[in-house]
Design an enzyme around this catalytic site. Structure first.
Site, PDB file in Angstrom:
ATOM      1  CG  LEU A 199      -1.776   1.245   1.470  1.00 46.58           C
ATOM      2  CD1 LEU A 199      -3.147   0.852   2.037  1.00 46.58           C
ATOM      3  CD2 LEU A 199      -1.121   2.269   2.407  1.00 46.58           C
ATOM      4  CG  LEU A 200       1.860   5.301  -2.716  1.00 44.47           C
ATOM      5  CD1 LEU A 200       2.837   5.302  -3.889  1.00 44.47           C
ATOM      6  CD2 LEU A 200       0.624   6.128  -3.089  1.00 44.47           C
TER       7      LEU A 200
ATOM      8  CG  ASP B  60       0.098  10.769   3.493  1.00 47.04           C
ATOM      9  OD1 ASP B  60      -0.949  10.206   3.129  1.00 47.04           O
ATOM     10  OD2 ASP B  60       0.276  11.195   4.646  1.00 47.04           O
TER      11      ASP B  60
ATOM     12  CD  GLN C 189       3.892   7.709   5.571  1.00 50.76           C
ATOM     13  OE1 GLN C 189       3.280   7.173   6.473  1.00 50.76           O
ATOM     14  NE2 GLN C 189       5.183   7.998   5.675  1.00 50.76           N
TER      15      GLN C 189
ATOM     16  CE1 TYR D 264       2.188   5.616  10.451  1.00 49.37           C
ATOM     17  CE2 TYR D 264       0.895   7.207  11.690  1.00 49.37           C
ATOM     18  CZ  TYR D 264       1.081   5.921  11.216  1.00 49.37           C
ATOM     19  OH  TYR D 264       0.147   4.948  11.499  1.00 49.37           O
ATOM     20  CB  SER D 265       3.391  12.132   6.307  1.00 42.96           C
ATOM     21  OG  SER D 265       2.785  11.188   5.463  1.00 42.96           O
TER      22      SER D 265
ATOM     23  CG  ASP E  66       1.406  14.243   8.886  1.00 39.03           C
ATOM     24  OD1 ASP E  66       1.981  13.165   9.122  1.00 39.03           O
ATOM     25  OD2 ASP E  66       0.168  14.344   8.809  1.00 39.03           O
TER      26      ASP E  66
ATOM     27  CD  GLU F 228      -4.351  12.651   8.852  1.00 37.05           C
ATOM     28  OE1 GLU F 228      -4.073  11.745   9.649  1.00 37.05           O
ATOM     29  OE2 GLU F 228      -4.818  12.421   7.719  1.00 37.05           O
TER      30      GLU F 228
HETATM   31  C1  FRU Z   1      -2.341  11.025   6.053  1.00 33.30           C
HETATM   32  C2  FRU Z   1      -1.686  10.300   7.204  1.00 33.30           C
HETATM   33  C3  FRU Z   1      -0.669  11.179   7.921  1.00 33.30           C
HETATM   34  C4  FRU Z   1       0.257  10.176   8.527  1.00 33.30           C
HETATM   35  C5  FRU Z   1       0.309   9.118   7.457  1.00 33.30           C
HETATM   36  C6  FRU Z   1       0.496   7.719   7.956  1.00 33.30           C
HETATM   37  O1  FRU Z   1      -2.835  10.142   5.097  1.00 33.30           O
HETATM   38  O2  FRU Z   1      -2.649   9.815   8.115  1.00 33.30           O
HETATM   39  O3  FRU Z   1      -1.232  12.063   8.861  1.00 33.30           O
HETATM   40  O4  FRU Z   1       1.519  10.703   8.806  1.00 33.30           O
HETATM   41  O5  FRU Z   1      -0.914   9.202   6.753  1.00 33.30           O
HETATM   42  O6  FRU Z   1       0.677   6.837   6.891  1.00 33.30           O
END
Ligand code: FRU
Length: 491
Positions: free
Chosen positions: A40-41, A43, A59, A102-103, A161, A219
């Protein structure tokens, strides 16, 4: 690299090897969009031009087609057309990122590349969050420096993020957050050296700056200036649908205003959505060395249809949008495909002065799975009603009297039609990028954009047009040529 990281990376490589053929044979694999090699891809992350080349990280859950402990996958391109897959940039190997890297974002400083990202930790029902740094000399291999920001007072652990930029001699960072009253907001930090960060303030938020109630979590913030004004992009969660607005489960959009860097005071206007289709979330921008502001987003969203995508049975899900140059005209952001994508054009088919009167037509040469379609000069011909049906699964309908453009698509499970509607005063031009199982529609040179995935019967490739007096131009085959190149790169 520690032992755990080595093991994680080795098992991702095994997973890619094991699934490669099955993933590549999936009939919905895109031809000119970035996808994960498996899994899965979500952000786009760390979008930056470094030593002349564009880097996009993403991600990535390589092991499953659901969300989990994310890695950062990595692609590099000189021209947004030929992409090269790179080794994994970040694997969730350390305690402070155990449940996901995470992002986050990237900046260049004195010839090195700095990645800022969120270390996500889950302990039972509790969550911990750390803003972390990793540094690279070559843009490919990263050395983790660990957390540089802990969770400050006054916020829940939904704090993530980081997006970093420089102004004068100071670095700034915005972070997406939720305050203790469970209101979404954006928090600002500053730094002189990228390692030591000072908490500044909540810059903008739900129930603040005159926004009213505006979601429980924001986010992926991104703040930049354009034509002397500041744009703050973010993805708020928890906004109710209103008329034709906010139809998706989560939104992505921007507010426009002026940031006073002395007081860190941001006066801004209303929120506007960046995309009016079904699948668009967590956009991120960068500025290139020509001064262009370029945006890429996740061409997906965590809605109730996400896990119904038919690619899942072949071991992968989701893609990124094409890169779009953004411009400010008046108070509005316009998005246009970066001009490099013209390189994808191959064989061109053009029709001029077409008249179709209350009938449905197909045109020789206008069919296929991967193509760019430009329909221009529409205003001069008094188009009253116009529709295009793509491969029996997507329909674009414009009704002049209602000033509405509607995107209809078939749902992923029971094939019922669902739609998104957007007000368009005067339809002049449509530029449509079709890519096997995705569509991106640029209306009037980017005044509005609709992005969506759709999953037609692979055998149906025809496009039907119901129009009156328009000019059509279509580019094809080049995209298919590109497809072979892309497959090789991914293979
Ligand atoms: C947005 C999010 C971000 C987080 C990431 C995790 O899609 O929820 O806030 O860092 O995806 O994969």
């Amino acid at each position: 690299m520690n032992e755990r990281e080595r093991q994680l990376i080795a098992s991702v490589q095994q997973r890619i090897e094991k699934m490669r053929n099955q993933v590549q044979r999936d009939p919905y694999r895109l031809h000119y969009h970035l996808m994960p090699p498996v899994g899965l891809l979500n952000d786009p992350n760390g979008f930056v031009q470094f030593h002349g080349e564009f880097h996009i990280f993403y991600q990535w859950n390589p092991f499953e087609t659901t969300h989990g402990a994310k890695f950062w996958g990595h692609y590099v391109s000189a021209d947004f057309v030929a992409w090269k897959e790179q080794p994994i940039a970040l694997a969730p190997a350390e305690d402070y990122e155990r449940n996901g890297c995470y992002s986050g974002s990237a900046v260049e400083h004195l010839g090195k590349l700095y990645l800022f990202y969120t270390g996500n930790v889950k302990k039972g029902t509790k969550r911990e969050t750390y803003q972390c740094l990793a540094v690279s000399e070559d843009g490919i291999h990263f050395e983790k420096k660990g957390p540089v920001i802990d969770l400050p007072e006054g916020f829940t652990a939904h704090f993530r993020d980081p997006k970093v930029w420089k102004r004068g001699n100071t670095w700034y960072m915005v972070i997406g957050a939720q305050d203790k009253q469970e209101q979404g907001c954006v928090v600002m930090y500053s730094s002189a050296d990228l390692y030591n960060w000072k908490y500044e303030k909540i810059l903008v938020g739900s129930m603040r700056n005159g926004l009213g109630e505006f979601g429980y979590m924001w986010e992926c913030p991104d703040l930049f200036s354009i034509n002397g004004e500041e744009v703050l992009i973010f993805s708020p969660q928890g906004i109710e649908p209103k008329g034709t607005y906010y139809q998706n489960v989560f939104q992505s959009g921007y507010v426009l205003g002026n940031l006073d860097y002395e007081q860190l005071q941001f006066e801004h206007g209303a929120f506007a959505e960046l995309d009016r289709g079904f699948d668009f979330y967590a956009p991120q921008t960068t500025e290139d060395n020509q001064g262009r502001r370029i945006l890429v987003a996740w061409m997906g969203i965590t809605d109730e249809q996400e896990q119904l995508q038919p690619t899942i049975k072949n071991g992968w899900v989701h893609a990124l949008t094409i890169p779009r140059e953004i411009q400010l005209r008046g108070n509005k952001i316009y998005q246009q495909p970066v001009q490099e994508l013209k390189k994808l054009r191959g064989h061109e088919v053009a029709y001029a002065g077409i008249t179709i009167n209350h009938e449905t037509k197909t045109f020789a040469g206008i069919s296929g799975a991967a193509l760019e379609l430009v329909i221009d000069n529409m205003e001069t011909h008094e188009v009253e009603e116009f529709s295009i049906t793509c491969r029996n699964h997507v329909e674009i309908v414009y009704r002049k009297e209602q000033h509405h453009l509607t995107l209809r698509r078939r749902t992923f499970d029971n094939q019922k039609w669902e739609e998104r509607v957007c007000a368009i005063d005067n339809l002049r031009k449509l530029q449509i990028f079709l890519d096997v199982s995705s569509i991106e529609i640029f209306v009037n040179d980017g005044e509005e954009v609709f992005t969506a995935r759709f999953f037609p019967d692979p055998k149906i490739r025809r496009l039907f047009l119901r129009i009156r007096e328009v000019f059509l131009l279509i580019y094809k085959n080049g995209l298919c040529k590109q497809a072979e190149e892309m497959n090789k790169l991914h293979g």
